[in-house]
Design a protein around this motif. Structure first.
Motif, PDB file in Angstrom:
ATOM      1  N   VAL A  63      72.158   9.763  30.141  1.00 22.42           N
ATOM      2  CA  VAL A  63      73.818  11.368  30.276  1.00 22.42           C
ATOM      3  C   VAL A  63      73.042  12.744  30.972  1.00 22.42           C
ATOM      4  O   VAL A  63      72.293  12.895  30.673  1.00 22.42           O
ATOM      5  N   ARG A  64      73.588  12.697  32.121  1.00 22.73           N
ATOM      6  CA  ARG A  64      73.074  13.820  32.261  1.00 22.73           C
ATOM      7  C   ARG A  64      74.044  14.912  32.098  1.00 22.73           C
ATOM      8  O   ARG A  64      75.035  14.664  32.245  1.00 22.73           O
ATOM      9  N   THR A 103      69.392   1.028  37.733  1.00 23.25           N
ATOM     10  CA  THR A 103      70.101   0.192  38.002  1.00 23.25           C
ATOM     11  C   THR A 103      69.547  -1.114  38.001  1.00 23.25           C
ATOM     12  O   THR A 103      69.730  -2.389  36.793  1.00 23.25           O
ATOM     13  N   ALA A 104      67.703  -1.123  38.293  1.00 20.01           N
ATOM     14  CA  ALA A 104      67.180  -2.511  38.144  1.00 20.01           C
ATOM     15  C   ALA A 104      67.143  -2.295  36.973  1.00 20.01           C
ATOM     16  O   ALA A 104      66.652  -3.343  36.772  1.00 20.01           O
ATOM     17  N   HIS A 105      67.084  -1.429  36.416  1.00 22.87           N
ATOM     18  CA  HIS A 105      65.956  -1.391  34.409  1.00 22.87           C
ATOM     19  C   HIS A 105      67.505  -1.586  33.582  1.00 22.87           C
ATOM     20  O   HIS A 105      67.297  -1.710  32.651  1.00 22.87           O
ATOM     21  N   ASN A 106      68.871  -1.974  34.559  1.00 19.18           N
ATOM     22  CA  ASN A 106      69.890  -2.519  33.496  1.00 19.18           C
ATOM     23  C   ASN A 106      69.741  -1.246  32.865  1.00 19.18           C
ATOM     24  O   ASN A 106      70.817  -1.223  31.312  1.00 19.18           O
ATOM     25  N   VAL A 107      69.649  -0.161  33.599  1.00 21.61           N
ATOM     26  CA  VAL A 107      70.242   1.389  32.215  1.00 21.61           C
ATOM     27  C   VAL A 107      71.610   2.108  33.602  1.00 21.61           C
ATOM     28  O   VAL A 107      70.987   2.346  34.370  1.00 21.61           O
ATOM     29  N   VAL A 108      72.329   2.278  32.523  1.00 23.04           N
ATOM     30  CA  VAL A 108      73.543   2.695  32.895  1.00 23.04           C
ATOM     31  C   VAL A 108      73.461   4.686  32.814  1.00 23.04           C
ATOM     32  O   VAL A 108      72.828   4.887  32.234  1.00 23.04           O
ATOM     33  N   ALA A 109      73.907   5.005  33.900  1.00 22.60           N
ATOM     34  CA  ALA A 109      73.545   6.540  34.190  1.00 22.60           C
ATOM     35  C   ALA A 109      75.119   7.244  34.139  1.00 22.60           C
ATOM     36  O   ALA A 109      75.714   6.807  34.745  1.00 22.60           O
ATOM     37  N   MET A 110      74.654   8.551  33.776  1.00 27.00           N
ATOM     38  CA  MET A 110      77.123   9.103  33.388  1.00 27.00           C
ATOM     39  C   MET A 110      75.775  10.652  34.149  1.00 27.00           C
ATOM     40  O   MET A 110      74.987  11.079  33.393  1.00 27.00           O
ATOM     41  N   ASN A 111      77.057  11.709  34.220  1.00 30.53           N
ATOM     42  CA  ASN A 111      76.908  12.724  34.441  1.00 30.53           C
ATOM     43  C   ASN A 111      78.782  13.420  33.340  1.00 30.53           C
ATOM     44  O   ASN A 111      78.960  12.998  32.794  1.00 30.53           O
ATOM     45  N   THR A 112      78.203  14.423  33.302  1.00 27.10           N
ATOM     46  CA  THR A 112      79.108  15.294  32.402  1.00 27.10           C
ATOM     47  C   THR A 112      80.364  15.970  33.527  1.00 27.10           C
ATOM     48  O   THR A 112      79.725  17.280  33.389  1.00 27.10           O
ATOM     49  N   PRO A 113      80.752  15.641  34.476  1.00 25.59           N
ATOM     50  CA  PRO A 113      81.219  16.450  35.625  1.00 25.59           C
ATOM     51  C   PRO A 113      82.261  17.658  34.860  1.00 25.59           C
ATOM     52  O   PRO A 113      83.066  17.434  33.424  1.00 25.59           O
ATOM     53  N   GLY A 114      82.280  19.014  35.890  1.00 26.24           N
ATOM     54  CA  GLY A 114      82.727  19.628  35.032  1.00 26.24           C
ATOM     55  C   GLY A 114      82.740  20.757  34.078  1.00 26.24           C
ATOM     56  O   GLY A 114      83.033  22.307  33.858  1.00 26.24           O
ATOM     57  N   GLN A 115      81.685  20.187  32.723  1.00 30.70           N
ATOM     58  CA  GLN A 115      80.978  21.126  31.775  1.00 30.70           C
ATOM     59  C   GLN A 115      81.044  22.691  31.916  1.00 30.70           C
ATOM     60  O   GLN A 115      81.064  23.006  31.317  1.00 30.70           O
ATOM     61  N   ASN A 127      76.303  24.921  27.955  1.00 32.36           N
ATOM     62  CA  ASN A 127      75.696  24.478  26.915  1.00 32.36           C
ATOM     63  C   ASN A 127      75.951  23.326  26.223  1.00 32.36           C
ATOM     64  O   ASN A 127      75.674  22.321  26.030  1.00 32.36           O
ATOM     65  N   ALA A 128      77.179  24.289  25.632  1.00 28.27           N
ATOM     66  CA  ALA A 128      77.238  23.554  24.359  1.00 28.27           C
ATOM     67  C   ALA A 128      78.525  22.219  24.760  1.00 28.27           C
ATOM     68  O   ALA A 128      78.522  21.419  24.727  1.00 28.27           O
ATOM     69  N   ASN A 129      79.423  22.675  26.018  1.00 27.68           N
ATOM     70  CA  ASN A 129      80.364  21.763  26.265  1.00 27.68           C
ATOM     71  C   ASN A 129      79.427  21.201  26.834  1.00 27.68           C
ATOM     72  O   ASN A 129      80.472  19.419  26.929  1.00 27.68           O
ATOM     73  N   ALA A 130      78.286  20.561  27.808  1.00 28.96           N
ATOM     74  CA  ALA A 130      77.745  20.382  28.472  1.00 28.96           C
ATOM     75  C   ALA A 130      77.261  19.448  27.506  1.00 28.96           C
ATOM     76  O   ALA A 130      76.942  17.866  27.452  1.00 28.96           O
ATOM     77  N   PHE A 175      79.006   5.261  25.022  1.00 23.55           N
ATOM     78  CA  PHE A 175      78.716   4.134  25.524  1.00 23.55           C
ATOM     79  C   PHE A 175      77.540   3.470  23.782  1.00 23.55           C
ATOM     80  O   PHE A 175      77.759   2.336  24.157  1.00 23.55           O
ATOM     81  N   LEU A 176      77.196   3.924  23.722  1.00 23.33           N
ATOM     82  CA  LEU A 176      76.133   2.837  22.416  1.00 23.33           C
ATOM     83  C   LEU A 176      76.910   2.172  21.341  1.00 23.33           C
ATOM     84  O   LEU A 176      76.135   1.106  20.931  1.00 23.33           O
ATOM     85  N   LYS A 177      77.861   2.852  21.278  1.00 18.10           N
ATOM     86  CA  LYS A 177      78.794   1.851  19.989  1.00 18.10           C
ATOM     87  C   LYS A 177      79.907   1.581  19.836  1.00 18.10           C
ATOM     88  O   LYS A 177      79.336   0.050  19.896  1.00 18.10           O
ATOM     89  N   GLU A 178      79.935   2.591  21.235  1.00 19.23           N
ATOM     90  CA  GLU A 178      81.565   0.763  22.040  1.00 19.23           C
ATOM     91  C   GLU A 178      81.447   0.419  23.675  1.00 19.23           C
ATOM     92  O   GLU A 178      82.456   0.236  23.884  1.00 19.23           O
ATOM     93  N   GLY A 179      80.288   0.581  24.244  1.00 15.86           N
ATOM     94  CA  GLY A 179      80.368   0.351  25.485  1.00 15.86           C
ATOM     95  C   GLY A 179      81.232   1.188  26.197  1.00 15.86           C
ATOM     96  O   GLY A 179      81.551   0.480  27.660  1.00 15.86           O
ATOM     97  N   ILE A 180      81.954   2.702  25.940  1.00 17.97           N
ATOM     98  CA  ILE A 180      82.997   2.843  26.844  1.00 17.97           C
ATOM     99  C   ILE A 180      81.683   4.170  28.585  1.00 17.97           C
ATOM    100  O   ILE A 180      80.563   4.419  28.020  1.00 17.97           O
ATOM    101  N   ASP A 181      81.748   3.295  28.873  1.00 22.12           N
ATOM    102  CA  ASP A 181      80.930   4.309  30.310  1.00 22.12           C
ATOM    103  C   ASP A 181      81.924   4.882  31.357  1.00 22.12           C
ATOM    104  O   ASP A 181      81.374   5.040  32.202  1.00 22.12           O
ATOM    105  N   LYS A 182      83.129   5.615  30.481  1.00 18.97           N
ATOM    106  CA  LYS A 182      83.697   6.798  31.628  1.00 18.97           C
ATOM    107  C   LYS A 182      82.199   7.477  31.772  1.00 18.97           C
ATOM    108  O   LYS A 182      81.432   7.925  31.272  1.00 18.97           O
ATOM    109  N   PHE A 183      82.855   7.974  33.591  1.00 21.45           N
ATOM    110  CA  PHE A 183      81.918   9.359  34.046  1.00 21.45           C
ATOM    111  C   PHE A 183      80.106   8.535  34.479  1.00 21.45           C
ATOM    112  O   PHE A 183      79.206   9.247  34.833  1.00 21.45           O
ATOM    113  N   ARG A 184      81.165   7.617  34.664  1.00 19.76           N
ATOM    114  CA  ARG A 184      79.593   6.195  34.695  1.00 19.76           C
ATOM    115  C   ARG A 184      79.194   6.594  36.366  1.00 19.76           C
ATOM    116  O   ARG A 184      80.247   6.433  37.386  1.00 19.76           O
ATOM    117  N   VAL A 185      77.578   6.744  36.819  1.00 22.74           N
ATOM    118  CA  VAL A 185      77.497   7.360  38.213  1.00 22.74           C
ATOM    119  C   VAL A 185      76.468   5.718  38.885  1.00 22.74           C
ATOM    120  O   VAL A 185      75.985   6.117  39.940  1.00 22.74           O
TER     121      VAL A 185
END
Ligand code: 3PG
Length: 305
Positions: A74-75, A89-101, A280-283, A294-304
């Motif tokens: 998570v960026r 993606t090749a390593h099966n790793v999901v990448a996300m950002n935290t837009p707007g924060q 810093n707190a927001n992001a 994601f790690l507990k429930e598989g939610i992938d909102k903000f996946r890039v």
């Protein structure tokens, strides 16, 4: 499950504490690697992490290779050009950002830098005001929308261009949409960059574009240094004594710019746009919540990727 907070430029202490609370409450163990100076330290620290939370820290194929358990990066921030998405993606790793924060923090810095420059870096020499001046927003995402809001308070005339938005979408925010990038630069004395570094934008802010800007032009870059064609800006500034360039993302040739143009340029010593307690707190908290989700429930909102 373990999440590593890996930040070469650390979050404020209160933000880190809040992130740790969110992660721990979500049943996730927390590790921290702050202010690291060598990639080797990151390679060691990621070895057993299931997730990493980063800022502008580089996550490339080598880091991904070293992180055998990794499922998520998570960026904590907007721009994710520091993550090799194809390798993730090749390593099966999901990448996300935290837009707007951290958008408001960056927008406020735009004005801090603008006022500093317009008042001749507080030298006492008579400067200029922002009221009534034209401001062009190159791309109109979260940061640019905050810049537009503040610019209206200053009484500036605000224009924007964004290749992914319609005229109606831009104008519903109360700014004037222009039809093209060249039109934005031709129209505006001040242009503030808010585009990501992509293959379309890298090196695209060049001599031909900037030379069309009106008299007493000023380019403000709080986005990414890579979008600038530095040789083109150096050439233009030699030809146009009225041109100024200020950036929170120091150019590679910063020393050259300062040696040649003195106070016509200003670069923050360390990228500071998102460096507020609030951002810093927001992001950071958003990144921690997304990690648990994601790690507990598989939610992938903000996946890039
Ligand atoms: C972003 O993309 O969110 C900003 O550039 C912030 O970057 P930073 O986390 O390195 O301050």
């Amino acid at each position: 499950m373990k999440v590593l907070i890996a930040t070469e430029k650390p979050f404020a202490a209160a933000a880190v504490k809040a992130m740790e609370e969110v992660l721990t409450a979500g049943g996730i163990e927390v590790a921290k690697l702050e202010k690291y100076t060598e990639k080797k330290q990151l390679l060691e620290a990621v070895a057993d992490a299931d997730g990493i939370i980063i800022r502008s820290d580089i996550v490339d194929a080598e880091v991904l290779d070293a992180a055998k358990n990794l499922k998520l990066v998570v960026r904590a921030g907007a721009g994710y050009d520091n993550i090799d998405l194809a390798a993730a993606t090749a390593h099966n790793v999901v990448a996300m950002n935290t837009p707007g924060q951290n958008a408001n923090a960056v927008a406020e810095l735009v004005f801090g830098m603008l006022l500093f420059q317009c008042r001749n870096q507080f030298s006492g020499a008579a400067g200029t005001e922002l009221m009534g001046k034209t401001l062009g927003l190159h791309a109109f995402g979260n940061v640019a929308r905050n810049v537009a809001r503040v610019a209206k308070g200053f009484g500036m005339e605000v224009y924007a261009y964004d290749p992914f938005l319609t005229k109606e979408q831009i104008e519903s925010a109360g700014v004037k949409a222009v039809a093209s990038i060249p039109e934005l630069y031709k129209t505006c004395q001040y242009v503030s960059l808010h585009c990501p570094a992509t293959k379309e934008t890298i090196g695209s802010i060049n001599y031909d574009l900037l030379k069309t800007m009106p008299k007493n032009a000023c380019l403000i870059n709080t986005a990414r240094k890579e979008v600038i064609d530095e040789a083109g800006v150096l050439k233009l500034m030699e030809e146009r004594e009225d041109f100024k360039y200020i950036a929170d993302v120091k150019p590679a040739a910063a020393d050259d710019f300062v040696a040649k143009f003195g106070t016509r340029v200003f670069f923050t010593p360390k990228k500071s746009g998102a460096q507020t307690a609030e951002a810093n707190a927001n992001a950071g908290i958003a990144a921690a919540k997304q990690s648990v989700g994601f790690l507990k429930e598989g939610i992938d909102k903000f996946r890039v990727n």
